[in-house]
Design an enzyme around this catalytic site. Structure first.
Site, PDB file in Angstrom:
ATOM      1  N   THR A 141      -4.230  -4.213   2.488  1.00 17.56           N
ATOM      2  CA  THR A 141      -3.429  -3.158   1.853  1.00 17.56           C
ATOM      3  C   THR A 141      -1.959  -3.546   1.941  1.00 17.56           C
ATOM      4  OG1 THR A 141      -3.230  -1.810   3.853  1.00 17.56           O
ATOM      5  CG2 THR A 141      -5.135  -1.386   2.438  1.00 17.56           C
ATOM      6  N   ASP A 169      -5.235   4.663   7.085  1.00 16.36           N
ATOM      7  CA  ASP A 169      -6.430   5.351   7.570  1.00 16.36           C
ATOM      8  C   ASP A 169      -7.138   6.053   6.414  1.00 16.36           C
ATOM      9  OD1 ASP A 169      -5.274   4.575   9.947  1.00 16.36           O
ATOM     10  OD2 ASP A 169      -4.639   6.599  10.522  1.00 16.36           O
TER      11      ASP A 169
HETATM   12  N1  LIG Z   1       4.932   3.611  -0.876  1.00 22.02           N
HETATM   13  C1  LIG Z   1       3.680   3.764  -1.318  1.00 22.02           C
HETATM   14  N2  LIG Z   1       3.414   4.097  -2.615  1.00 22.02           N
HETATM   15  C2  LIG Z   1       2.146   4.245  -3.054  1.00 22.02           C
HETATM   16  N3  LIG Z   1       1.056   4.055  -2.281  1.00 22.02           N
HETATM   17  C3  LIG Z   1       1.263   3.727  -0.992  1.00 22.02           C
HETATM   18  C4  LIG Z   1       2.566   3.561  -0.427  1.00 22.02           C
HETATM   19  N4  LIG Z   1       2.431   3.230   0.889  1.00 22.02           N
HETATM   20  C5  LIG Z   1       1.108   3.194   1.122  1.00 22.02           C
HETATM   21  N5  LIG Z   1       0.391   3.492   0.020  1.00 22.02           N
HETATM   22  C6  LIG Z   1      -1.074   3.537  -0.133  1.00 22.02           C
HETATM   23  O1  LIG Z   1      -1.683   3.446   1.141  1.00 22.02           O
HETATM   24  C7  LIG Z   1      -2.399   2.225   1.295  1.00 22.02           C
HETATM   25  C8  LIG Z   1      -2.215   1.707   2.701  1.00 22.02           C
HETATM   26  O2  LIG Z   1      -0.841   1.558   2.975  1.00 22.02           O
HETATM   27  P1  LIG Z   1      -0.275   0.381   3.898  1.00 22.02           P
HETATM   28  O3  LIG Z   1       1.186   0.597   4.046  1.00 22.02           O
HETATM   29  O4  LIG Z   1      -0.711  -0.926   3.327  1.00 22.02           O
HETATM   30  O5  LIG Z   1      -1.046   0.589   5.281  1.00 22.02           O
HETATM   31  P2  LIG Z   1      -0.548   1.247   6.666  1.00 22.02           P
HETATM   32  O6  LIG Z   1      -0.748   2.708   6.538  1.00 22.02           O
HETATM   33  O7  LIG Z   1      -1.442   0.636   7.673  1.00 22.02           O
HETATM   34  O8  LIG Z   1       0.903   0.876   6.845  1.00 22.02           O
HETATM   35  C9  LIG Z   1      -1.849   1.313   0.203  1.00 22.02           C
HETATM   36  O9  LIG Z   1      -2.807   0.347  -0.207  1.00 22.02           O
HETATM   37  C10 LIG Z   1      -1.560   2.321  -0.906  1.00 22.02           C
HETATM   38  O10 LIG Z   1      -2.743   2.686  -1.575  1.00 22.02           O
END
Ligand SMILES: Nc1ncnc2c1ncn2[C@@H]1O[C@H](COP(=O)(O)OP(=O)(O)O)[C@@H](O)[C@H]1O
Ligand SMILES: [Mg+2]
Length: 302
Positions: free
Chosen positions: A232, A264
Site C-alpha cells: 500500500t 488496517d
Molecule cells: N492520502 C490518502 N489518500 C487516499 N487514500 C489513502 C491516503 N492514505 C492512505 N490511503 C488509503 O489507505 C491505504 C493504506 O494506506 P498506507 O498509508 O499505505 O498504509 P498505513 O496506514 O499503514 O500508513 C492506501 O492504499 C489507500 O487506499
C-alpha cells in the site's frame, strides 16, 4: 450472536478470522515531546479502541464478512471495553481470551501540534496467545488474516492452521518481525505499507535509513516467495503482484482528514473480499482501496 449456543449446533460459518492485536489507545496532545528524563504535561487523555488486528476485524465485518477475532485482553476495564466495541461492530469475540493477571495491551500516543504522533506500545495480554487458542479460532474460516502485533509465534500457528484447513492466508507484517520462510511463502497476499516493504526486504529498522527506495510488490514476490504481495502506497494507491504479473491500483482523490489506521482498513476489507465469491486479488485490492481511501476522510482508526 446473542443467542446462547447449544453445544449440538454446528459452528456458524466464518468468512474471516483475524489473529492479531487488541489495544486500548490512550492519546495525549502535547506541545512538544519530552526528552529523556523529562515530563511534559499535555491535554488529555482521550481513549480509543485500537490494535491493528481489532481494527482489521472491524473493517472486515463492515465490509460484510462474517468475522471472528482471535486475540487476548486482560481481565480489566480496558479489556471489557475492547470486547464491547468489537461485539458492537459485529465481530464475533468467542475466541478472544481474557487473561487473568495481565493487562490489556495499550498504545500510548502523544500528538504534537504538527499532527505527528509518537507511539509506545505495551503489549500486555496480546503476547499471551497460545497455540490452541489460534488453532481453535481458525477452524472453518475461509480466510485467516494474521497480524504480527501478537508476536511471530501465533502468526506461525495461524499459517499452519490455514494450511491444514485449506483457508487462504492473508499476512500483515505490521510490525515487521522475523518469520519463517514457509510463512511468507504461504501468504496470499502479504500486505505491507511502504516502510514495511523496505523492512521486509532489508530487515527491521531499514525503513529509517535515508534514501531507501520502496520495493515493488513484484520485488517482494521474488524476495519472499509469497504467492502474492500488496504494497500500500498511501495516497498513491497500491501495488499488487502475484507470480504472473503486477498492477498498480490508483487511489481516488479524497479530502484527507486522518490517515490513522488506513492500512488496517485496507487489510480487513481485502480479507473480507477474498472470502467472498469474487475472490480475485485485483478485485479485492480495488475494493480494499476504496474502503481505505474512504476511511481517511474521517477521524479515527475505525
Ligand atoms: N492520502 C490518502 N489518500 C487516499 N487514500 C489513502 C491516503 N492514505 C492512505 N490511503 C488509503 O489507505 C491505504 C493504506 O494506506 P498506507 O498509508 O499505505 O498504509 P498505513 O496506514 O499503514 O500508513 C492506501 O492504499 C489507500 O487506499
Ligand atoms: Mg499512511
Amino acid at each position: 450472536m446473542t443467542r446462547p449456543s447449544d453445544p449440538s449446533d454446528p459452528p456458524p460459518p466464518v468468512d474471516v478470522v483475524v489473529v492479531g492485536g487488541i489495544n486500548q489507545d490512550v492519546f495525549v496532545h502535547v506541545d512538544r515531546r519530552p526528552g529523556p528524563g523529562e515530563t511534559v504535561v499535555g491535554r488529555g487523555p482521550r481513549t480509543g479502541n485500537g490494535g491493528k488486528g481489532a481494527n482489521m476485524a472491524v473493517a472486515a465485518a463492515r465490509a460484510g464478512a462474517a468475522t471472528a477475532m482471535c486475540g487476548a485482553v486482560g481481565d480489566d476495564g480496558a479489556g471489557r471495553e475492547q470486547l464491547t466495541a468489537l461485539t458492537g461492530a459485529g465481530v464475533d469475540v468467542a475466541h478472544v481470551v481474557t487473561r487473568a493477571g495481565l493487562g490489556t495491551g495499550v498504545a500510548l500516543i502523544s500528538i504534537t501540534p504538527d499532527g505527528e504522533n509518537a507511539i509506545v506500545v505495551g503489549p500486555g495480554a496480546n503476547a499471551s496467545l497460545a497455540h490452541d487458542d489460534v488453532v481453535a479460532a481458525s477452524a472453518g474460516a475461509r480466510v485467516v488474516l494474521a497480524q504480527t502485533e501478537v508476536g511471530a509465534e501465533p502468526v506461525v500457528w495461524a499459517a499452519e492452521a490455514a494450511a491444514a484447513s485449506g483457508a487462504r492466508l492473508v499476512l500483515s507484517t505490521a510490525p515487521v518481525v522475523p518469520l519463517p520462510a514457509a510463512v511468507l511463502e504461504a501468504a496470499d497476499p502479504l500486505v505491507v505499507n511502504a516502510s514495511e516493504a523496505i523492512e521486509v526486504l532489508h530487515g527491521p529498522g531499514a525503513a529509517a535509513e535515508p534514501g531507501s527506495a520502496v520495493p515493488s510488490a513484484a520485488d517482494l514476490v521474488r524476495h519472499t516467495g509469497a504467492r502474492s504481495v500488496v504494497v500500500t502506497l498511501g495516497g498513491a494507491g497500491a501495488d499488487v503482484a502475484d507470480r504472473h504479473g503486477s498492477t498498480r491500483v490508483p487511489a481516488p482523490e479524497v479530502q484527507v482528514v486522518d490517515t490513522t489506521g488506513a492500512g488496517d482498513v485496507f487489510a480487513g476489507a481485502l480479507a473480507a473480499r477474498l472470502a467472498g465469491p469474487d475472490s480475485t486479488l485485483m478485485g479485492a485490492a480495488a475494493a480494499a482501496l476504496a474502503a481505505a481511501s474512504e476511511s481517511v476522510t474521517r477521524l479515527g482508526a475505525r
